[in-house]
Motif scaffolding. Structure first.
Motif, mmCIF file in Angstrom:
data_model
loop_
_atom_site.group_PDB
_atom_site.id
_atom_site.type_symbol
_atom_site.label_atom_id
_atom_site.label_comp_id
_atom_site.label_asym_id
_atom_site.label_seq_id
_atom_site.Cartn_x
_atom_site.Cartn_y
_atom_site.Cartn_z
ATOM 1 N N HIS A 164 112.986 28.341 21.441
ATOM 2 C CA HIS A 164 113.102 27.320 22.277
ATOM 3 C C HIS A 164 111.786 27.508 22.692
ATOM 4 N N CYS A 174 113.379 19.244 17.044
ATOM 5 C CA CYS A 174 114.472 20.884 16.863
ATOM 6 C C CYS A 174 116.188 20.144 17.452
ATOM 7 N N CYS A 176 118.173 21.017 19.399
ATOM 8 C CA CYS A 176 118.353 21.333 20.849
ATOM 9 C C CYS A 176 118.392 19.792 20.937
ATOM 10 N N CYS A 181 109.799 23.955 19.657
ATOM 11 C CA CYS A 181 110.505 24.784 19.433
ATOM 12 C C CYS A 181 110.061 25.500 18.381
HETATM 13 ZN ZN LIG Z 1 114.991 23.359 20.356
#
Ligand SMILES: [Zn+2]
Length: 316
Positions: A164, A174, A176, A181
């Motif tokens: 990340h 991403c 997340c 990332c």
């Molecule tokens: Zn990420």
């Protein structure tokens, strides 16, 4: 008669929960795996893991000293509390407590990337290496960092979330939820995703258009045969992997950067262009820098690392 000491290592993945036992010498003496059913209730998954452990406990009566568990998530350093776990339903869980309660065995928990790194450091490509980074190129980019022969865990336990670090602006977010990332550019899934985009948007002939399902291996195979579209996507992947690795070299200056995960099966087809890319991006051309190598333990790295954690902590 001398007691035989054994340690259970469990590797929790989005698809399977793998389990192994090592003996005092660190040899893998038993291996088994069950489907993880990762989207079920947390309690059901915990019960399955404990069931697996209790089965082994009765199979190897009196021999199991401790359990190590690798989780694909972020775990607080002080209390083994799992804060974040994108592929399996283990968010806000005290894994150590839950498993100890169900099995009566001492349990230790860590991030799966850290544990794969520990395994490579104990018996794999990083054995005897003082400063190293392992990157596992799979659904995301996991891994771990070894500094002065010790796993880097940071102040709170967040350490080694290399996947990340942000290295650019990408045309999708991403997993997340953030943008740019490293793993959204240079993981196996990123390679697949970008190839699919090219197949959608361009008219270039590609042998991959005949395939029902495209995975990273199929892209590597096509690139090896000279497929233009596969090579365009693979070059982009190598480019971003190189950028991420140079960032790590500039910050950590390790002896070795090892590459694991399915993509490492590409062997020299991966390391050769990658080394060239990394060398082209170094701060000082002729300054000594990390060697790029392939990881050694393949799929067993996760269970081995978890079992080594159990052994290490039990003896500490
Ligand atoms: Zn990420």
């Amino acid at each position: 008669m001398r007691k035989i000491d054994m340690y259970i290592g469990i590797d929790i993945g989005g698809t399977n929960i793998s389990c192994g036992i090592i003996d005092e010498l660190g040899q893998l003496v038993f291996k088994e795996s069950i489907p993880s059913g990762g989207n079920r209730e947390t309690i059901a998954i915990l019960d399955d893991i404990a069931g697996l452990i209790n089965e082994l406990k009765s199979k190897f009566v009196g021999k199991i000293n401790a359990i190590g568990i690798g989780v694909p998530g972020i775990i607080a350093k002080d209390n083994d509390y799992i804060y974040y776990c994108p592929n399996i339903n283990f968010v806000r869980v005290h894994m150590k407590e839950e498993i100890e309660k169900r099995t009566g065995l001492l349990t230790f928990v860590d991030n799966d990337g850290n544990l794969a790194t520990l395994a490579e450091h104990e018996v794999g490509v990083l054995k005897g290496v003082k400063n190293a980074v392992l990157l596992t190129l799979g659904t995301g980019i996991g891994g771990g960092i070894i500094i002065n022969d010790e796993m880097l865990r940071g102040a709170n336990g967040l350490s080694s979330e290399v996947g990340h670090m942000v290295i650019g602006k990408n045309d999708y977010d991403c997993n997340c939820g953030k943008n740019g990332c490293f793993e959204s550019f240079a993981s196996a899934s990123a390679l697949v995703r970008y190839t699919e985009k090219l197949l959608d948007e361009s008219k270039v002939f590609s042998s991959m258009r005949n395939l029902k399902k495209i995975n990273a291996k199929a892209i590597v195979d096509a690139a090896k045969t000279g497929d233009k579209l596969a090579n365009e996507s693979y070059s982009r992947f190598i480019n971003y992997l190189g950028i991420g690795i140079v960032n790590l070299i500039n910050i950590l200056d390790p002896d070795i950067i090892a590459l694991g995960g399915g993509l490492a099966n590409a062997g020299e087809f991966l390391t050769k262009p990658l080394k060239e890319k990394v060398e082209s991006l170094l701060l000082i051309d002729d300054f000594p820098h990390a060697e790029i190598k392939l990881a050694k333990l393949g799929n067993d790295a996760g269970i081995l690392g978890a079992a080594f954690l159990a052994k290490k902590m039990y003896k500490a």
